[in-house]
Design a protein around this motif. Structure first.
Motif, PDB file in Angstrom:
ATOM      1  N   LEU A  10       1.673  -5.011  -1.370  1.00 39.46           N
ATOM      2  CA  LEU A  10       2.190  -5.329  -0.466  1.00 39.46           C
ATOM      3  C   LEU A  10       1.249  -4.328   0.662  1.00 39.46           C
ATOM      4  CD1 LEU A  10       5.739  -5.453  -0.638  1.00 39.46           C
ATOM      5  CD2 LEU A  10       3.686  -6.846   0.077  1.00 39.46           C
ATOM      6  N   LEU A  11       1.560  -2.937   0.571  1.00 38.49           N
ATOM      7  CA  LEU A  11       0.184  -2.210   1.327  1.00 38.49           C
ATOM      8  C   LEU A  11      -0.958  -3.018   1.487  1.00 38.49           C
ATOM      9  CD1 LEU A  11      -0.064   0.438   3.320  1.00 38.49           C
ATOM     10  CD2 LEU A  11      -0.778   1.615   1.379  1.00 38.49           C
ATOM     11  N   MET A  48      -0.961  -6.640   3.742  1.00 35.54           N
ATOM     12  CA  MET A  48      -0.838  -6.208   5.028  1.00 35.54           C
ATOM     13  C   MET A  48      -1.826  -5.343   6.096  1.00 35.54           C
ATOM     14  SD  MET A  48       1.877  -7.576   5.808  1.00 35.54           S
ATOM     15  CE  MET A  48       1.988  -7.654   6.967  1.00 35.54           C
ATOM     16  N   THR A  53       8.159  -3.377   2.225  1.00 38.08           N
ATOM     17  CA  THR A  53       8.718  -2.388   0.574  1.00 38.08           C
ATOM     18  C   THR A  53      10.315  -2.273   0.646  1.00 38.08           C
ATOM     19  OG1 THR A  53       6.462  -1.837   0.476  1.00 38.08           O
ATOM     20  CG2 THR A  53       7.820  -0.572  -0.642  1.00 38.08           C
ATOM     21  N   ALA A  81       4.581  -3.355   6.104  1.00 36.90           N
ATOM     22  CA  ALA A  81       5.090  -3.172   4.768  1.00 36.90           C
ATOM     23  C   ALA A  81       5.354  -2.407   4.708  1.00 36.90           C
ATOM     24  CB  ALA A  81       2.790  -2.465   4.225  1.00 36.90           C
TER      25      ALA A  81
END
Length: 406
Positions: free
Chosen positions: A223-224, A227, A249, A245
């Motif tokens: 996810l990080l 993004m 999360t 992100a």
């Protein structure tokens, strides 16, 4: 050619910093980040010249900054800060931006590009630095913590938006359109994050939590990185992606695996606060232009000026628009915490230096003032909160026996 000794020295400083903070903590509480930056300055080229900025450490430091902003985004609980508190926080930041730009224009002689750099930096809040202090003091939970998170979140998110629009080098109108598209994609990601996850998703997070699989941690890292890549593709500041992100999360982990979500976060925090985040602050110290500051003249005079401006430009509107249910002492503490800054000041001044919009002496004065804000303002804020708790205990005691004990 890069020297492996630099990274070893940085990690040695990262180990030494909490020992110094713990040892000094018996007399005075000094934020850990101060020790990290000061150790970087001491090791850097302007003092001992043991360590120098290198490509590897710079890349790791950038990752540390991204993870710091990610963790700040994760801390945001919009269910708790929405409504009147959030509206007050937004308006306080908007007023800060207008005031910051006006002050910067006066300081730079109407040089708009330089004014954008300085004015935006004056509106930031170091939420990632303040949150650990609030957590350690027990102030993160409860009404004061909620309000501080709201004002701090806008103080972290607002400058990132302003940087993306005003410092991108594009027409502001085009930047706004691009930002709106990014926001729409992020909103779609939030909608996806709020949907129930299939049972297998939760089950895999739980079963791999203590194995080499670490599915939850790997998913968060995906996810990080996604993004960050999205913001980079849109030509926006990557810190915007990191913050988004963090928000995503929290939504995913709370919805899919609330019982183990905190365990996954602790692993991410271990990677961040155990390695990458201190590396970012130590490298910031190594890159700090101490010689420009110590040469005297205008840079040295600007340092206290910027420190006062952080308090007035950022803190003033916060104090004026703080929720009315906070006591005067609570409002002062909120003001001081909101005026605490550093990571975004470093990021914004770095952009100014890279774009040759800001002089090295001005950047050193701003970063130096931001370092002092991290050292001074939170300690004063914690002092105000301690006074507030003492007053509350005295009032509670007076109410218990029916007499005034003031």
């Amino acid at each position: 050619m890069e020297h492996p000794g630099t990274l070893i020295l940085i990690m040695a400083a990262a180990v030494l910093a909490p020992l110094l903070a713990h040892g000094l903590g018996r007399w005075v509480r000094v934020p850990l980040v101060i020790f990290e930056i000061v150790l970087g300055i001491v090791m850097g080229p302007d003092v001992l010249a043991w360590a120098h900025s290198e490509e590897l450490t710079d890349v790791l430091a950038d990752l540390g900054l991204s993870l710091l902003i990610f963790l700040a985004g994760y801390e945001i609980q919009f269910d708790a800060i929405r409504g009147d508190t959030l509206r007050r926080a937004v308006w306080a930041w908007v007023i800060s931006l207008v005031a910051g730009l006006a002050v910067a224009l006066a300081l730079t002689g109407l040089d708009f590009p330089r004014s954008v750099i300085i004015g935006t930096a004056l509106t930031s809040t170091a939420l990632g630095t303040v949150v650990p202090l609030l957590r350690d003091s027990g102030d993160l939970q409860g009404r004061f913590g909620t309000v501080t998170m709201a004002f701090g979140a806008v103080g972290e998110f607002g400058p990132i938006i302003a940087m993306s629009v005003l410092l991108s080098g594009r027409d502001p109108g085009l930047s706004t359109v691009i930002l709106a598209v990014f926001a729409a994609i992020t909103a779609g990601a939030v909608y996806w994050a709020l949907r129930p996850r299939p049972p297998w998703f939760t089950r895999v997070i739980q079963t791999t939590l203590h194995t080499s699989g670490q599915f939850g941690v790997r998913f968060v890292m995906l996810l990080l990185v996604s993004m960050l890549a999205l913001s980079e593709a849109f030509g926006l500041d990557v810190l915007l992606g990191a913050f988004a992100a963090g928000l995503l999360t929290r939504l995913v982990l709370q919805g899919a695996a609330p019982e183990v979500g905190e365990d996954v976060l602790r692993k991410i925090e271990g990677l961040g606060f155990g390695f990458l985040v201190p590396l970012f602050f130590i490298v910031t110290g190594i890159q700090f232009d101490l010689s420009s500051l110590l040469d005297g003249g205008r840079p040295l005079l600007l340092l206290p000026v910027f420190l006062v401006l952080f308090l007035l430009v950022r803190g003033g509107p916060v104090y004026a628009l703080a929720p009315r249910d906070l006591s005067p002492l609570g409002r002062r503490a909120l003001t001081l915490h909101s005026a605490t800054c550093l990571p975004l000041v470093v990021a914004i001044t770095t952009i100014g230096l890279d774009e040759e919009l800001l002089g090295r002496s001005e950047a050193a004065a701003m970063v130096g003032a931001a370092m002092l804000s991290v050292l001074v303002f939170p300690l004063l804020g914690l002092h105000q909160r301690n006074k507030e708790r003492k007053v509350s205990r005295v009032r509670a005691g007076a109410g218990a026996d029916g007499t005034e004990t003031w």
